[in-house]
Design a protein around this motif. Structure first.
Motif, mmCIF file in Angstrom:
data_model
loop_
_atom_site.group_PDB
_atom_site.id
_atom_site.type_symbol
_atom_site.label_atom_id
_atom_site.label_comp_id
_atom_site.label_asym_id
_atom_site.label_seq_id
_atom_site.Cartn_x
_atom_site.Cartn_y
_atom_site.Cartn_z
ATOM 1 N N GLY A 12 0.776 -1.234 0.000
ATOM 2 C CA GLY A 12 0.000 0.000 0.000
ATOM 3 C C GLY A 12 0.803 1.276 0.000
ATOM 4 O O GLY A 12 0.241 2.370 0.044
ATOM 5 N N PHE A 13 2.139 1.191 -0.049
ATOM 6 C CA PHE A 13 2.972 2.389 -0.084
ATOM 7 C C PHE A 13 3.064 2.914 -1.514
ATOM 8 O O PHE A 13 2.973 2.174 -2.474
ATOM 9 C CB PHE A 13 4.387 2.079 0.413
ATOM 10 N N GLY A 14 3.295 4.214 -1.619
ATOM 11 C CA GLY A 14 3.574 4.761 -2.938
ATOM 12 C C GLY A 14 2.552 5.733 -3.428
ATOM 13 O O GLY A 14 1.670 6.134 -2.680
ATOM 14 N N PRO A 15 2.747 6.113 -4.679
ATOM 15 C CA PRO A 15 3.277 5.343 -5.783
ATOM 16 C C PRO A 15 4.774 5.055 -5.603
ATOM 17 O O PRO A 15 5.531 5.901 -5.141
ATOM 18 C CB PRO A 15 3.025 6.216 -7.009
ATOM 19 N N ALA A 16 5.172 3.840 -5.961
ATOM 20 C CA ALA A 16 6.550 3.389 -5.823
ATOM 21 C C ALA A 16 7.201 3.306 -7.198
ATOM 22 O O ALA A 16 6.604 2.793 -8.144
ATOM 23 C CB ALA A 16 6.582 2.025 -5.139
ATOM 24 N N TYR A 17 8.418 3.821 -7.280
ATOM 25 C CA TYR A 17 9.162 3.857 -8.535
ATOM 26 C C TYR A 17 10.508 3.155 -8.393
ATOM 27 O O TYR A 17 11.082 3.111 -7.299
ATOM 28 C CB TYR A 17 9.418 5.310 -8.967
ATOM 29 N N ASN A 18 11.021 2.673 -9.495
ATOM 30 C CA ASN A 18 12.333 2.046 -9.579
ATOM 31 C C ASN A 18 13.253 2.948 -10.395
ATOM 32 O O ASN A 18 12.865 3.420 -11.461
ATOM 33 C CB ASN A 18 12.195 0.677 -10.278
ATOM 34 N N VAL A 19 14.474 3.173 -9.910
ATOM 35 C CA VAL A 19 15.465 3.909 -10.686
ATOM 36 C C VAL A 19 16.171 2.898 -11.591
ATOM 37 O O VAL A 19 16.838 1.981 -11.107
ATOM 38 C CB VAL A 19 16.475 4.653 -9.789
ATOM 39 N N LEU A 20 15.980 3.073 -12.896
ATOM 40 C CA LEU A 20 16.427 2.099 -13.896
ATOM 41 C C LEU A 20 17.883 1.669 -13.790
ATOM 42 O O LEU A 20 18.176 0.478 -13.833
ATOM 43 C CB LEU A 20 16.195 2.665 -15.301
ATOM 44 N N ASP A 21 18.794 2.596 -13.717
ATOM 45 C CA ASP A 21 20.216 2.248 -13.716
ATOM 46 C C ASP A 21 20.846 2.235 -12.337
ATOM 47 O O ASP A 21 22.045 2.024 -12.209
ATOM 48 C CB ASP A 21 20.994 3.208 -14.627
ATOM 49 N N GLY A 22 20.054 2.493 -11.305
ATOM 50 C CA GLY A 22 20.563 2.415 -9.952
ATOM 51 C C GLY A 22 21.643 3.434 -9.632
ATOM 52 O O GLY A 22 21.815 4.445 -10.311
ATOM 53 N N PHE A 23 22.373 3.134 -8.582
ATOM 54 C CA PHE A 23 23.408 4.038 -8.089
ATOM 55 C C PHE A 23 24.670 3.969 -8.941
ATOM 56 O O PHE A 23 25.307 4.972 -9.216
ATOM 57 C CB PHE A 23 23.733 3.700 -6.635
#
Length: 138
Positions: free
Chosen positions: A102-113
């Motif tokens: 139920g958190f978010g909207p949650a996003y992913n960073v494509l290329d990361g750190f």
């Protein structure tokens, strides 16, 4: 339920700087934070959260969801959560788990750190650090 989507590092930074409620959560391991460095979001007026998706031995973090809540996140509050790992893979699982809780909207960073390994065997072709976004050593 699937997470809200993937962001480039620049899109992630824009969301963090333009949305006063957005938070970056680094889901790498404590060993990675110490060895490689961490994103510095102090320019947004908010610090990044640090919640490992797995431990240094690769085992899942059984308290991942409660650790997110400890950052002040609440299910269904609509607060954008941007997940970051080394190369954009573990953060997919984190974003999916957060969305399911139920958190978010949650996003992913494509290329990361650090991004993927380049032709020279180094992680120097993309990612948060290569994009010259703020970071610091621990």
């Amino acid at each position: 339920m699937s997470y809200a989507g993937d962001l480039t590092t620049q899109e992630a930074w824009s969301l963090l700087t333009e949305s006063p409620d957005a938070i970056l959560v680094d889901v790498r391991t404590p060993g990675e934070w110490k060895q490689i460095g961490v994103p510095d979001t102090s320019a947004t007026g908010r610090e990044a959260g640090f919640v490992p998706w797995v431990n240094d031995q690769g085992q899942p973090n059984p308290s991942f969801i409660s650790d997110l809540a400890a950052l002040g996140l609440e299910p269904a509050d609509g607060r954008p959560v941007v997940f970051l790992c080394r190369s954009g893979q573990r953060s997919i699982g984190a974003a999916n788990a957060a969305t399911a809780a139920g958190f978010g909207p949650a996003y992913n960073v494509l290329d990361g750190f650090e991004g993927p390994v380049g032709p020279d065997g180094q992680r120097n072709v993309s990612g948060w650090k290569v994009a010259n976004l703020p970071w610091k050593s621990l």
